[in-house]
Scaffold this motif. Structure first.
Motif, PDB file in Angstrom:
ATOM      1  N   ARG A 166      52.369  44.935  50.671  1.00 18.68           N
ATOM      2  CA  ARG A 166      51.269  45.616  49.325  1.00 18.68           C
ATOM      3  C   ARG A 166      50.616  46.766  49.787  1.00 18.68           C
ATOM      4  O   ARG A 166      50.321  47.961  48.818  1.00 18.68           O
ATOM      5  CB  ARG A 166      49.812  44.692  48.958  1.00 18.68           C
ATOM      6  CG  ARG A 166      50.689  43.281  48.032  1.00 18.68           C
ATOM      7  CD  ARG A 166      48.939  42.546  48.211  1.00 18.68           C
ATOM      8  NE  ARG A 166      48.157  43.118  47.133  1.00 18.68           N
ATOM      9  CZ  ARG A 166      47.245  43.619  47.033  1.00 18.68           C
ATOM     10  NH1 ARG A 166      46.350  43.343  48.453  1.00 18.68           N
ATOM     11  NH2 ARG A 166      46.173  44.415  45.994  1.00 18.68           N
ATOM     12  N   ALA A 217      52.883  50.133  48.532  1.00 22.54           N
ATOM     13  CA  ALA A 217      52.730  50.676  47.334  1.00 22.54           C
ATOM     14  C   ALA A 217      51.719  52.020  46.348  1.00 22.54           C
ATOM     15  O   ALA A 217      50.720  52.345  47.266  1.00 22.54           O
ATOM     16  CB  ALA A 217      51.589  49.561  46.376  1.00 22.54           C
ATOM     17  N   VAL A 250      51.059  45.042  42.637  1.00 20.02           N
ATOM     18  CA  VAL A 250      51.899  44.427  44.129  1.00 20.02           C
ATOM     19  C   VAL A 250      51.289  43.114  44.284  1.00 20.02           C
ATOM     20  O   VAL A 250      49.969  43.540  45.007  1.00 20.02           O
ATOM     21  CB  VAL A 250      52.361  45.206  45.012  1.00 20.02           C
ATOM     22  CG1 VAL A 250      53.005  43.941  45.758  1.00 20.02           C
ATOM     23  CG2 VAL A 250      53.733  46.226  44.260  1.00 20.02           C
ATOM     24  N   VAL A 304      55.315  42.085  40.153  1.00 15.32           N
ATOM     25  CA  VAL A 304      54.544  43.869  40.467  1.00 15.32           C
ATOM     26  C   VAL A 304      54.181  42.699  38.607  1.00 15.32           C
ATOM     27  O   VAL A 304      54.821  42.336  37.984  1.00 15.32           O
ATOM     28  CB  VAL A 304      55.794  44.546  39.732  1.00 15.32           C
ATOM     29  CG1 VAL A 304      55.076  45.327  39.311  1.00 15.32           C
ATOM     30  CG2 VAL A 304      55.703  44.835  41.654  1.00 15.32           C
ATOM     31  N   GLU A 338      57.253  50.717  41.482  1.00 17.24           N
ATOM     32  CA  GLU A 338      56.342  49.992  42.867  1.00 17.24           C
ATOM     33  C   GLU A 338      57.849  49.004  42.782  1.00 17.24           C
ATOM     34  O   GLU A 338      57.328  48.522  44.303  1.00 17.24           O
ATOM     35  CB  GLU A 338      55.151  49.264  41.999  1.00 17.24           C
ATOM     36  CG  GLU A 338      54.082  50.395  41.582  1.00 17.24           C
ATOM     37  CD  GLU A 338      53.936  50.734  43.148  1.00 17.24           C
ATOM     38  OE1 GLU A 338      53.838  50.197  44.199  1.00 17.24           O
ATOM     39  OE2 GLU A 338      52.646  51.602  42.444  1.00 17.24           O
ATOM     40  N   LEU A 353      58.539  48.614  47.094  1.00 11.80           N
ATOM     41  CA  LEU A 353      58.500  46.742  47.737  1.00 11.80           C
ATOM     42  C   LEU A 353      59.687  46.707  48.122  1.00 11.80           C
ATOM     43  O   LEU A 353      59.839  45.946  49.240  1.00 11.80           O
ATOM     44  CB  LEU A 353      57.800  46.198  46.299  1.00 11.80           C
ATOM     45  CG  LEU A 353      57.764  44.483  46.877  1.00 11.80           C
ATOM     46  CD1 LEU A 353      56.997  44.485  47.913  1.00 11.80           C
ATOM     47  CD2 LEU A 353      57.136  43.556  45.291  1.00 11.80           C
TER      48      LEU A 353
END
Length: 404
Positions: free
Chosen positions: A206, A209, A215, A315, A331, A335
């Motif tokens: 997280r 991000a 996230v 997400v 994102e 990730l």
């Protein structure tokens, strides 16, 4: 059985350059031709996708000698992004010396399982994020404007999806996650049950991000079990839905010959596949036949992978507007790279997030489990863990995604 670039420069403006541009356009135009046979589709013609093989993009990146234009170097990173069903739906038009527009290849939509092009929009976000990471290697930051001419409300149209301008900036530092692009792959193998995912690892993911609030993740055994149950049911529902199943089957490349001609879409590869093609026991018809041993084996293999899920990441956005889908894709790309940097693997479980009517109840159940209420939307969900290295998906040559 496993489910799984070269670049010809376009920098001159003389007659030779014009011929190069025409070749690029022809490569885009002669995409896979599909012929209908009964209720399923078989590939009936193919065109060469250039030299270097289906995995050349993974093997040669980055190579400044072959990619003199920094925009094309960044595109070479971008095309390695995770994307829905490996459709690689991006088409790029270079503008002037510092800009480009990205369009959707409308022949690569999923009108049955993804009628609003939500997953396709996410894929443009993943592509853009990897372009940004790649551009940082050369000291560029990208000014990104999604949907510069407005977003299509129902599905993609001919308008550009993204406008991008390259800005040379002495303050730009190389994105650390760029070093994990070549190692990243979607992993559909069973995960190691002995490898436990910690809350600290999820928090680490997280923290990398751009928008950590989008996230989330869990390794809580009870919640994991319930998410896994929804993922299982959603997969079985999808494979039991003839329309959705055949949409996937139509774009699946069966064997190396099809893969070499069509370097997009999922692929079934390996000695067992080649032997089954040779003896005539494997075809689109047999894979679509729910009573066949091949169909049943495919179902069981996928379920074995689902059943090893011991942690999940997702997400979620505050709404389901087109720009939110796009940002979710950015994102998700970060990730996935962050997961790779930890030595872990990730497999998307998108079945419960589709937008065809029959999946609505399971989609609602998943949102409830994850604590997401309307207008919020879970855009991506993935199984997280440790596994053997999985093969990369094929990629088309960069040149075939460039428009004159």
């Amino acid at each position: 059985m496993r489910l799984t670039d070269d670049f010809r420069e376009e920098t001159t403006t003389d007659d030779s350059g014009g011929a190069t541009r025409r070749t690029i356009l022809q490569g885009v135009t002669v995409a896979a031709a599909l012929g209908v046979s009964g209720s399923w589709v078989r590939v009936v013609s193919a065109s060469a996708n250039g030299d270097g093989g289906p995995w050349a993009g993974w093997e040669t990146l980055p190579d400044a000698i072959h990619y003199p234009d920094p925009r094309v170097r960044a595109i070479a990173y971008g095309i390695l992004a995770p994307n829905v069903q490996n459709l690689q739906p991006w088409l790029m038009h270079l503008i002037g010396d510092d800009s480009l527009l990205v369009f959707a290849d409308l022949s690569r939509r999923l009108p049955v399982s993804d009628p609003p092009d939500r997953q396709l929009t996410v894929s443009f976000g993943t592509f853009t994020e990897l372009m940004c990471a790649g551009a940082s290697v050369d000291g560029y930051r990208l000014d990104v404007k999604p949907f510069p001419d407005g977003a299509a409300p129902m599905a993609f149209d001919a308008r550009p999806v993204v406008a991008i301008r390259f800005v040379k900036d002495a303050t730009v530092r190389r994105e650390p996650l760029v070093d994990h692009i070549l190692a990243r792959s979607t992993n559909r193998l069973p995960f190691d049950p002995a490898t436990k995912i910690s809350a600290e690892q999820i928090e680490k993911l997280r923290s990398e991000a751009v928008r950590p609030g989008l996230v989330r993740g869990t390794a809580d055994p009870d919640l994991v079990r319930r998410i896994r149950d929804v993922a299982r049911k959603a997969y079985l529902l999808e494979m039991g839905n003839a329309g959705v199943r055949r949409e996937l089957m139509n774009m699946t490349r069966i064997g190396k010959t099809e893969l070499n001609s069509y370097r997009w879409g999922p692929a079934l590869l390996g000695p067992a596949v080649e032997a089954a093609i040779t003896d005539g026991s494997m075809s689109r018809a047999s894979l679509d036949d729910v009573t066949s041993s091949q169909y049943q084996a495919g179902i069981q293999n996928y379920l074995r992978a689902i059943d090893t899920g011991q942690a999940y990441v997702w997400v979620a956005t505050a709404d389901n507007e087109r720009v939110s889908m796009f940002e979710a894709g950015r994102e998700w790309a970060r990730l996935h790279l962050s997961v790779t940097s930890l030595g872990l693997k990730l497999q998307p479980h998108s079945q419960a997030l589709h937008d065809y009517p029959e999946i609505a109840a399971l989609k609602s159940q998943l949102h409830s489990l994850l604590g997401i209420s309307a207008p919020g939307r879970v855009q991506m969900l993935g199984r997280l863990g440790a596994a053997a290295v999985a093969p990369h998906s094929p990629r088309e040559a960069v040149a075939l995604r460039l428009l004159a």
